[in-house]
Design an enzyme around this catalytic site. Structure first.
Site, PDB file in Angstrom:
ATOM      1  N   PHE A 146       0.815  -1.213  -0.101  1.00  0.00           N
ATOM      2  CA  PHE A 146      -0.029   0.232   0.083  1.00  0.00           C
ATOM      3  C   PHE A 146       0.884   1.025   0.046  1.00  0.00           C
ATOM      4  O   PHE A 146       1.897   1.298   0.508  1.00  0.00           O
ATOM      5  CB  PHE A 146      -0.964  -0.047   1.162  1.00  0.00           C
ATOM      6  CG  PHE A 146      -0.452  -0.181   2.559  1.00  0.00           C
ATOM      7  CD1 PHE A 146      -0.094  -1.510   2.893  1.00  0.00           C
ATOM      8  CD2 PHE A 146       0.032   1.125   3.203  1.00  0.00           C
ATOM      9  CE1 PHE A 146       0.585  -1.729   4.149  1.00  0.00           C
ATOM     10  CE2 PHE A 146       0.640   0.628   4.632  1.00  0.00           C
ATOM     11  CZ  PHE A 146       0.907  -0.745   4.997  1.00  0.00           C
ATOM     12  N   THR A 151       2.835   6.961   1.687  1.00  0.00           N
ATOM     13  CA  THR A 151       3.988   8.007   1.861  1.00  0.00           C
ATOM     14  C   THR A 151       4.625   8.596   0.478  1.00  0.00           C
ATOM     15  O   THR A 151       4.899   7.794  -0.300  1.00  0.00           O
ATOM     16  CB  THR A 151       4.992   7.451   2.898  1.00  0.00           C
ATOM     17  OG1 THR A 151       4.150   6.966   3.721  1.00  0.00           O
ATOM     18  CG2 THR A 151       6.105   8.503   3.172  1.00  0.00           C
ATOM     19  N   SER A 200      -9.112  17.868   0.965  1.00  0.00           N
ATOM     20  CA  SER A 200      -9.065  16.310   1.451  1.00  0.00           C
ATOM     21  C   SER A 200     -10.234  15.646   0.596  1.00  0.00           C
ATOM     22  O   SER A 200     -10.179  14.315   0.531  1.00  0.00           O
ATOM     23  CB  SER A 200      -9.332  16.116   2.884  1.00  0.00           C
ATOM     24  OG  SER A 200     -10.578  16.565   3.186  1.00  0.00           O
ATOM     25  N   MET A 206      20.477  -5.963  39.448  1.00  0.00           N
ATOM     26  CA  MET A 206      20.619  -4.988  38.352  1.00  0.00           C
ATOM     27  C   MET A 206      19.912  -5.384  37.187  1.00  0.00           C
ATOM     28  O   MET A 206      19.026  -4.866  36.620  1.00  0.00           O
ATOM     29  CB  MET A 206      21.852  -4.396  37.939  1.00  0.00           C
ATOM     30  CG  MET A 206      22.228  -3.314  39.188  1.00  0.00           C
ATOM     31  SD  MET A 206      23.405  -2.107  38.514  1.00  0.00           S
ATOM     32  CE  MET A 206      24.245  -1.671  39.943  1.00  0.00           C
ATOM     33  N   GLU A 229       4.034   3.489  10.006  1.00  0.00           N
ATOM     34  CA  GLU A 229       2.562   3.630  10.393  1.00  0.00           C
ATOM     35  C   GLU A 229       2.213   4.529  11.383  1.00  0.00           C
ATOM     36  O   GLU A 229       1.268   4.397  12.178  1.00  0.00           O
ATOM     37  CB  GLU A 229       2.025   2.332  10.869  1.00  0.00           C
ATOM     38  CG  GLU A 229       2.692   1.035  10.180  1.00  0.00           C
ATOM     39  CD  GLU A 229       2.007   0.638   8.713  1.00  0.00           C
ATOM     40  OE1 GLU A 229       1.193   1.670   8.401  1.00  0.00           O
ATOM     41  OE2 GLU A 229       2.465  -0.229   7.955  1.00  0.00           O
TER      42      GLU A 229
HETATM   43  O1  GRA Z   1     -11.997  18.379   7.815  1.00  0.00           O
HETATM   44  P1  GRA Z   1     -11.503  17.550   6.432  1.00  0.00           P
HETATM   45  O2  GRA Z   1     -12.709  17.481   5.353  1.00  0.00           O
HETATM   46  O3  GRA Z   1     -10.204  18.256   5.799  1.00  0.00           O
HETATM   47  O4  GRA Z   1     -11.088  16.307   6.762  1.00  0.00           O
HETATM   48  C1  GRA Z   1     -10.318  16.098   7.816  1.00  0.00           C
HETATM   49  C2  GRA Z   1     -10.752  14.813   8.693  1.00  0.00           C
HETATM   50  O5  GRA Z   1     -12.160  14.858   8.747  1.00  0.00           O
HETATM   51  C3  GRA Z   1      -9.103  15.287   7.099  1.00  0.00           C
HETATM   52  O6  GRA Z   1      -9.176  14.086   7.055  1.00  0.00           O
HETATM   53  C4  GRA Z   1     -10.526  13.820   7.772  1.00  0.00           C
HETATM   54  N1  GRA Z   1     -10.259  12.391   8.650  1.00  0.00           N
HETATM   55  C5  GRA Z   1     -11.035  11.179   8.512  1.00  0.00           C
HETATM   56  N2  GRA Z   1     -11.976  11.037   7.717  1.00  0.00           N
HETATM   57  C6  GRA Z   1     -12.456   9.799   7.661  1.00  0.00           C
HETATM   58  C7  GRA Z   1      -9.285  12.047   9.349  1.00  0.00           C
HETATM   59  N3  GRA Z   1      -9.233  10.939   9.997  1.00  0.00           N
HETATM   60  C8  GRA Z   1     -10.362  10.297   9.226  1.00  0.00           C
HETATM   61  C9  GRA Z   1     -10.996   9.195   9.371  1.00  0.00           C
HETATM   62  N4  GRA Z   1     -10.469   8.151  10.137  1.00  0.00           N
HETATM   63  N5  GRA Z   1     -12.309   8.963   8.573  1.00  0.00           N
HETATM   64  C10 GRA Z   1      -7.631  15.797   8.132  1.00  0.00           C
HETATM   65  O7  GRA Z   1      -7.940  15.272   9.387  1.00  0.00           O
HETATM   66  P2  GRA Z   1      -7.175  15.979  10.474  1.00  0.00           P
HETATM   67  O8  GRA Z   1      -7.677  15.442  11.605  1.00  0.00           O
HETATM   68  O9  GRA Z   1      -7.017  17.334  10.333  1.00  0.00           O
HETATM   69  O10 GRA Z   1      -5.634  15.271  10.149  1.00  0.00           O
HETATM   70  P3  GRA Z   1      -4.445  16.034   9.869  1.00  0.00           P
HETATM   71  O11 GRA Z   1      -4.061  16.927  10.840  1.00  0.00           O
HETATM   72  O12 GRA Z   1      -4.183  16.275   8.620  1.00  0.00           O
HETATM   73  O13 GRA Z   1      -3.424  14.769  10.169  1.00  0.00           O
HETATM   74  C11 GRA Z   1      -3.448  13.903  11.505  1.00  0.00           C
HETATM   75  C12 GRA Z   1      -2.541  12.994  11.793  1.00  0.00           C
HETATM   76  C13 GRA Z   1      -0.971  13.608  11.671  1.00  0.00           C
HETATM   77  C14 GRA Z   1      -2.834  12.112  12.761  1.00  0.00           C
HETATM   78  C15 GRA Z   1      -2.660  11.976  10.339  1.00  0.00           C
HETATM   79  O14 GRA Z   1      -2.285  12.597   9.152  1.00  0.00           O
HETATM   80  C16 GRA Z   1      -1.632  10.737  10.597  1.00  0.00           C
HETATM   81  O15 GRA Z   1      -2.183   9.679  11.192  1.00  0.00           O
HETATM   82  N6  GRA Z   1      -0.443  10.870  10.096  1.00  0.00           N
HETATM   83  C17 GRA Z   1       0.461   9.713  10.144  1.00  0.00           C
HETATM   84  C18 GRA Z   1       0.451   9.200   8.915  1.00  0.00           C
HETATM   85  C19 GRA Z   1       1.004   7.742   8.872  1.00  0.00           C
HETATM   86  O16 GRA Z   1       0.696   6.984   9.818  1.00  0.00           O
HETATM   87  N7  GRA Z   1       1.886   7.289   7.859  1.00  0.00           N
HETATM   88  C20 GRA Z   1       2.061   5.875   7.830  1.00  0.00           C
HETATM   89  C21 GRA Z   1       2.161   5.808   6.255  1.00  0.00           C
HETATM   90  S1  GRA Z   1       2.312   3.947   5.849  1.00  0.00           S
HETATM   91  C22 GRA Z   1       3.743   3.227   6.552  1.00  0.00           C
HETATM   92  O17 GRA Z   1       4.328   3.828   7.385  1.00  0.00           O
HETATM   93  C23 GRA Z   1       4.014   2.048   6.017  1.00  0.00           C
HETATM   94  C24 GRA Z   1       5.416   1.800   5.775  1.00  0.00           C
HETATM   95  C25 GRA Z   1       6.017   0.617   5.714  1.00  0.00           C
HETATM   96  C26 GRA Z   1       4.912  -0.310   5.023  1.00  0.00           C
HETATM   97  O18 GRA Z   1       4.906  -0.237   3.962  1.00  0.00           O
HETATM   98  O19 GRA Z   1       4.868  -1.213   6.034  1.00  0.00           O
END
Ligand code: GRA
Length: 387
Positions: A125, A128, A180, A281, A365
Site C-alpha cells: 500500500f 507516503t 481532502s 540490576m 505507520e
Molecule cells: O475536515 P476535512 O474535510 O479536511 O477532513 C479531515 C478529517 O475529517 C481530514 O481527514 C479527515 N479524517 C478522516 N476522515 C474519515 C481524518 N481521519 C479520518 C477518518 N478516520 N475517517 C484531515 O484530518 P485531520 O484530523 O485534520 O488530520 P491531519 O491534522 O491532517 O493529520 C492528523 C495525523 C497527523 C494524525 C494524520 O495525518 C496521521 O495519522 N499521520 C500519520 C501518517 C502515517 O501513519 N503514515 C504512515 C504511512 S504507511 C507506513 O508507514 C508504512 C511503511 C512501511 C510499510 O509499507 O509497511
C-alpha cells in the site's frame, strides 16, 4: 470480559510458534545480512491461512469471529522470529485485502482478495511520498479522470514489498482543488506500463524490501477506484488504523524475542561465581521488560477485540497499542543489550538484528510522536480520535 484466548486461537498460536521456530528463526539473520526476501515463506504463510482469518470463506478466508485478534496473535509470533517477515501481515491483509473488503465492490473483492490473502499475489500500500510522511494530505500523486478510467502520476517512498508486489493500494488526488475531498484510493496492478520501483537500503528489516515507486502516466481502468471518488481520506486513515495493529503486534513479538534472549543469557552466563541473573540490576531489567510486554500485548489484544466487534474506527485504542508496543520494543532491545553486553553487540547473535529492527516500530505507520499527538488531542478535547 474474557482474558482467555479461544482453544482455536491457542492452537493457532502454537502452530505459528512452531512454524516460526522451524522456518524463520534458523534463517532470519542470514536473510537479513543478504537482504534476501523470503517470498516462499510468505507464500507458505498464505497457504496456511495466516492472512485470511477475518475474511469470509467464499473469498478464501476462515471467517473467524475473532479474526482480527487472530491477526494480532499470529503477527506477534512471526514478529518474534523476524520483523521483516511480519510486514506481510500488513501487505497481505491489514493494509490491502482488508481495505478492499471494507470498501470494494463485489467484483473487486472476488478479483483481488483470494489471491492476496493466499499470497499468490504480493500486495503493498502506497501512501507516503518524499514530502508527505506524517502529513499525509500533503501527498501530490494525482489520478486524473480520463475517459472510462484515470491516469496516475507521482512518486511514493518507503513502500514495503513494492518491488515484488503484484498489486498496490495507491492514494492519489483525483482533484487537488477539492482538498481532502479530492483524495481517492485505487487498486493498481503493479505490472502496468509506467510503474517502476527502486529498492532502498536501510538500517534494519533488511529482508523486507522497501522501495520508491514511480508512476508515469499509468492508465488505470475505471474499476481500479476503491469506494467512491473522494473516499481516499476515509480509506487511508481507516487502513492505517488496521496496519498500526500489525505494527503493535510485531513490536510485542520483537520485545518478547529480546526478553527471551536476555533470560537465556542471564541463566547461562556466569560472572563472579554465579549466573548473571542473580544480580539485582539485571533482575530489575528483566522485571521491567516482562511487565511492559504484558501491558503492550493487552493493549494490542483490546484494540483487535474491538475491531472484531466492528469497531474498525478505534483510532484511540489502536494508537495506545501502537505507541506502547513501539516503545516497548525499543526499550526491551536496549535493556537486553545491556544484559548481553558484547554478545548483544556482536552480529553473530540475533540481538543485534532485534536492536536495529526495534527502531522501525517507532517510525512506521505513524511515528511514536503521531500516536502521542492523536492521544493527547483526544484527551485535551481538541480532536476526537474515534470518528
Ligand atoms: O475536515 P476535512 O474535510 O479536511 O477532513 C479531515 C478529517 O475529517 C481530514 O481527514 C479527515 N479524517 C478522516 N476522515 C474519515 C481524518 N481521519 C479520518 C477518518 N478516520 N475517517 C484531515 O484530518 P485531520 O484530523 O485534520 O488530520 P491531519 O491534522 O491532517 O493529520 C492528523 C495525523 C497527523 C494524525 C494524520 O495525518 C496521521 O495519522 N499521520 C500519520 C501518517 C502515517 O501513519 N503514515 C504512515 C504511512 S504507511 C507506513 O508507514 C508504512 C511503511 C512501511 C510499510 O509499507 O509497511
Amino acid at each position: 470480559m474474557d482474558f482467555e484466548l479461544s482453544e482455536e486461537l491457542q492452537a493457532m498460536r502454537q502452530s505459528a510458534r512452531d512454524f516460526t521456530e522451524k522456518e524463520i528463526v534458523p534463517h532470519a539473520d542470514k536473510w537479513d545480512e543478504e537482504h534476501y526476501f523470503p517470498i516462499e515463506v510468505i507464500r507458505q504463510m498464505g497457504e496456511l491461512g495466516y492472512f485470511g482469518t477475518p475474511f469470509p470463506e467464499e473469498l478464501g478466508g476462515s471467517a473467524m469471529e475473532d479474526g482480527m485478534l487472530a491477526q494480532a496473535v499470529l503477527c506477534e509470533e512471526i514478529g518474534r522470529g523476524s520483523s521483516s517477515v511480519r510486514v506481510a501481515f500488513n501487505t497481505q491483509c491489514l493494509g490491502t485485502a482488508l481495505s478492499i473488503w471494507r470498501h470494494g465492490n463485489e467484483e473487486q473483492k472476488r478479483k483481488w482478495i483470494p489471491d492476496i490473502i493466499s499470497a499468490r499475489k504480493i500486495g503493498c500500500f502506497a501512501i507516503t511520498e518524499p514530502n508527505a510522511g506524517s502529513d499525509v494530505l500533503a501527498l501530490r500523486a494525482t489520478a486524473r479522470p480520463d475517459g472510462d478510467g484515470y491516469v496516475l502520476n507521482g512518486s511514493k517512498i518507503w513502500i514495503s514489498f513494492a518491488s515484488r508486489a503484484d498489486v498496490a493500494i495507491v492514494y492519489a488526488y483525483h482533484d487537488r482543488s477539492a482538498g481532502s475531498k479530492g483524495l481517492s484510493a485505487f487498486v493498481v496492478d503493479m505490472h502496468s506500463d509506467g510503474v517502476s520501483t527502486r529498492d532502498l537500503d536501510k538500517l534494519g528489516t533488511r529482508s523486507s524490501p522497501t522501495s520508491e515507486i514511480s508512476f508515469e502516466d499509468v492508465r488505470l481502468p475505471g474499476d481500479a477506484l476503491l469506494g467512491k471518488l473522494g473516499d481516499g481520506v476515509k480509506i487511508c486513515f481507516g487502513s492505517l488504523n488496521q496496519t498500526r495493529l500489525g505494527c503493535a503486534s510485531g513490536g510485542v513479538g520483537l520485545a518478547r524475542a529480546c526478553l527471551e534472549a536476555a533470560v537465556r543469557y542471564c541463566n547461562e552466563r556466569e560472572q563472579f561465581g554465579k549466573p548473571v541473573g542473580k544480580f539485582q540490576m539485571n533482575q530489575e531489567l528483566i522485571g521491567q521488560m516482562a511487565a511492559q510486554i504484558e501491558a503492550a500485548r493487552w493493549l494490542t489484544y483490546r484494540a483487535a477485540w474491538q475491531k472484531d466487534r466492528g469497531q474498525f474506527g478505534n483510532t484511540l485504542e489502536t494508537s495506545y497499542a501502537k505507541y506502547v508496543a513501539a516503545e516497548t520494543a525499543a526499550f526491551c532491545a536496549h535493556q537486553a543489550m545491556k544484559i548481553l553486553g558484547a554478545y548483544g553487540y556482536s552480529t553473530e547473535y540475533p540481538l543485534a538484528r532485534f536492536f536495529r529492527d526495534a527502531v522501525l516500530y517507532q517510525i512506521v505507520e505513524g511515528t511514536v510522536n503521531v500516536q502521542k499527538m492523536i492521544i493527547a488531542l483526544d484527551q485535551l478535547g481538541y480532536r476526537k480520535a474515534n470518528r
